[in-house]
Design a protein around this motif. Sequence first.
Motif, short mmCIF file in Angstrom:
data_model
loop_
_atom_site.label_atom_id
_atom_site.label_comp_id
_atom_site.label_asym_id
_atom_site.label_seq_id
_atom_site.Cartn_x
_atom_site.Cartn_y
_atom_site.Cartn_z
N ARG A 1 99.56 -44.62 74.53
CA ARG A 1 100.61 -44.05 73.68
C ARG A 1 101.70 -45.08 73.49
O ARG A 1 102.07 -45.78 74.43
N ILE A 2 102.26 -45.14 72.28
CA ILE A 2 103.35 -46.07 71.98
C ILE A 2 104.65 -45.29 71.89
O ILE A 2 104.72 -44.26 71.24
N GLY A 3 105.67 -45.82 72.54
CA GLY A 3 107.01 -45.23 72.49
C GLY A 3 108.04 -46.18 73.05
O GLY A 3 107.78 -46.90 74.01
N VAL B 1 101.84 -47.52 76.70
CA VAL B 1 101.50 -47.06 78.04
C VAL B 1 100.04 -46.65 78.03
O VAL B 1 99.62 -45.81 77.23
N HIS B 2 99.27 -47.23 78.96
CA HIS B 2 97.85 -46.90 79.09
C HIS B 2 97.66 -45.98 80.30
O HIS B 2 98.25 -46.19 81.34
N ARG B 3 96.81 -44.97 80.11
CA ARG B 3 96.41 -44.10 81.22
C ARG B 3 94.91 -44.22 81.36
O ARG B 3 94.17 -43.93 80.41
N ASP C 1 103.79 -39.99 59.50
CA ASP C 1 104.39 -39.75 60.80
C ASP C 1 103.47 -40.28 61.90
O ASP C 1 102.37 -39.75 62.09
N PRO C 2 103.89 -41.32 62.63
CA PRO C 2 103.02 -41.85 63.69
C PRO C 2 102.73 -40.84 64.79
O PRO C 2 101.73 -40.95 65.48
N ASP C 3 103.57 -39.82 64.94
CA ASP C 3 103.34 -38.79 65.95
C ASP C 3 102.13 -37.91 65.61
O ASP C 3 101.63 -37.22 66.48
N GLY D 1 105.13 -42.85 68.89
CA GLY D 1 104.42 -41.58 68.78
C GLY D 1 102.93 -41.75 68.57
O GLY D 1 102.16 -40.84 68.84
N LEU D 2 102.51 -42.91 68.08
CA LEU D 2 101.09 -43.18 67.89
C LEU D 2 100.39 -43.15 69.24
O LEU D 2 100.90 -43.66 70.22
#
Length: 175
Positions: free
Chosen positions: A162-164, A169-171, A124-126, A150-151
């Motif tokens: 986070r990938i979705g 998306v980079h913070r 599960d990538p999450d 979810g990774l």
Amino acid sequence: MPSRTPLVRHAGTGTGPAPEPHTAAELATLLELLAGRRRPRMEAVTIGHGRDAASRGAADAFGAAWHARGGHVLAVVDWPETAASWLRPARRFCAGEPDAWVVAGAAPGWAQMSRRLRHSTAWDPDRTYGLASLGLAALVTLAGPGTLDGLRGAAADGGTWRIGGGLIVHRPNPG
């Protein structure tokens, strides 16, 4: 006999740039991400890494820091950047039912590994966390739609990613 997952095809002559060595800020953020999960306390992890020196070093450093915090490493699994099949390392990676998976490596090898994991295991990538070397848009493209949703992971500066939905998306680090 399980069907074969097609190999990742990518432009360029090599497997891409080798990962950079991990940073202290990256390692601290990764530990915070795991500690901050809103589920029962994370204790047992499996660590996966590519076979390059930086990925091995990052995996070793994370394992030592995880043990220092009282955590348990169920297994450390490596994989090649290119291979005919990733089934054997994928099965080892998912054995033992870890609370989370932690990954360090180059995008092409992890893309192949994650495709095999999605195709052949209950991975599960999450529940998976990566180091900065995997926080790349190219990884999302190489792995294919939905493979990595979810990774999440830590950036070299201590920020997160986070990938979705086919995007990363980079913070930035707020400090």
